[in-house]
Design a protein around this motif. Structure first.
Motif, PDB file in Angstrom:
ATOM      1  N   CYS A  55      91.423   9.398 -48.874  1.00  0.00           N
ATOM      2  CA  CYS A  55      91.759  10.751 -48.423  1.00  0.00           C
ATOM      3  C   CYS A  55      93.267  10.890 -48.317  1.00  0.00           C
ATOM      4  O   CYS A  55      93.932  10.050 -47.716  1.00  0.00           O
ATOM      5  CB  CYS A  55      91.124  11.033 -47.061  1.00  0.00           C
ATOM      6  SG  CYS A  55      89.337  10.867 -47.071  1.00  0.00           S
ATOM      7  N   MET A  56      93.796  11.947 -48.896  1.00  0.00           N
ATOM      8  CA  MET A  56      95.227  12.216 -48.821  1.00  0.00           C
ATOM      9  C   MET A  56      95.501  13.155 -47.652  1.00  0.00           C
ATOM     10  O   MET A  56      94.634  13.415 -46.840  1.00  0.00           O
ATOM     11  CB  MET A  56      95.718  12.818 -50.144  1.00  0.00           C
ATOM     12  CG  MET A  56      95.594  11.881 -51.330  1.00  0.00           C
ATOM     13  SD  MET A  56      96.633  10.405 -51.216  1.00  0.00           S
ATOM     14  CE  MET A  56      95.406   9.125 -51.029  1.00  0.00           C
ATOM     15  N   GLY A  57      96.698  13.695 -47.580  1.00  0.00           N
ATOM     16  CA  GLY A  57      97.093  14.538 -46.449  1.00  0.00           C
ATOM     17  C   GLY A  57      96.441  15.909 -46.487  1.00  0.00           C
ATOM     18  O   GLY A  57      96.409  16.558 -47.521  1.00  0.00           O
ATOM     19  N   ALA A  58      95.929  16.353 -45.352  1.00  0.00           N
ATOM     20  CA  ALA A  58      95.318  17.684 -45.268  1.00  0.00           C
ATOM     21  C   ALA A  58      95.899  18.483 -44.107  1.00  0.00           C
ATOM     22  O   ALA A  58      95.450  19.582 -43.834  1.00  0.00           O
ATOM     23  CB  ALA A  58      93.803  17.562 -45.112  1.00  0.00           C
ATOM     24  N   GLY A  59      96.899  17.930 -43.437  1.00  0.00           N
ATOM     25  CA  GLY A  59      97.496  18.625 -42.303  1.00  0.00           C
ATOM     26  C   GLY A  59      98.099  19.954 -42.715  1.00  0.00           C
ATOM     27  O   GLY A  59      98.798  20.048 -43.725  1.00  0.00           O
ATOM     28  N   GLY A  60      97.814  21.003 -41.936  1.00  0.00           N
ATOM     29  CA  GLY A  60      98.356  22.327 -42.210  1.00  0.00           C
ATOM     30  C   GLY A  60      97.686  23.037 -43.365  1.00  0.00           C
ATOM     31  O   GLY A  60      98.186  24.042 -43.870  1.00  0.00           O
ATOM     32  N   LYS A  61      96.540  22.547 -43.801  1.00  0.00           N
ATOM     33  CA  LYS A  61      95.800  23.160 -44.901  1.00  0.00           C
ATOM     34  C   LYS A  61      94.416  23.530 -44.399  1.00  0.00           C
ATOM     35  O   LYS A  61      93.843  22.820 -43.589  1.00  0.00           O
ATOM     36  CB  LYS A  61      95.725  22.203 -46.089  1.00  0.00           C
ATOM     37  CG  LYS A  61      97.103  21.830 -46.602  1.00  0.00           C
ATOM     38  CD  LYS A  61      97.048  20.825 -47.713  1.00  0.00           C
ATOM     39  CE  LYS A  61      98.468  20.470 -48.132  1.00  0.00           C
ATOM     40  NZ  LYS A  61      98.477  19.566 -49.276  1.00  0.00           N
TER      41      LYS A  61
END
Length: 140
Positions: free
Chosen positions: A67-73
């Motif tokens: 899993c990559m970055g999902a912050g703020g999405k």
């Protein structure tokens, strides 16, 4: 941590739940003691630790989805599964590509798949509290 059901009766998955965070130091205990894993799901946020795990998977021919970055999405219709080269608008994937290339990991290898969002960050991440910065409850 899960392993496929070896008796073949129900085609299910045997899970090995442990309250343990993966590190390079405990890799032997966590991943090499017992039968080989068929598949690993990675949700590590720290770039070096994530790179350590993906390097292990690459060297041992173990399939992984990371899993990559999902912050703020927030738009779930922009989630994708692909290889590291295909990720766009993801700072974690960009940095991870660089680190893995330096380690000699083929980022196009089909055994390493990622889940990422192509959405532009719409909400900035909240700042850490002083307690979190000091490593208290809820800290990093």
């Amino acid at each position: 941590v899960g392993r496929s059901d070896s008796d073949g009766n129900d085609g299910g998955c045997v899970m090995d739940a442990r309250a343990m965070m993966y590190t390079r130091e405990n890799e032997q205990e966590l991943l090499n003691d017992g039968p080989k894993f068929d598949f690993i799901v990675d949700a590590i946020d720290d770039i070096q630790t994530k790179a350590d795990l993906l390097t292990y998977c690459y060297k041992t021919n173990t399939r992984v989805i990371s899993c990559m970055g999902a912050g703020g999405k927030s738009d779930v219709t922009r989630l994708h599964i692909g290889d590291l080269r295909s990720a766009s608008r993801d700072a974690l994937a960009s940095k991870l590509r660089s680190v893995l290339k330096k380690r000699g990991v083929d980022i196009d290898d089909e055994q390493i798949q990622i889940c990422y969002s192509s959405e532009k960050t719409v909400v900035p991440l909240a700042q850490l509290t002083e307690e979190q910065k000091k490593g208290g409850e809820g800290g990093v």
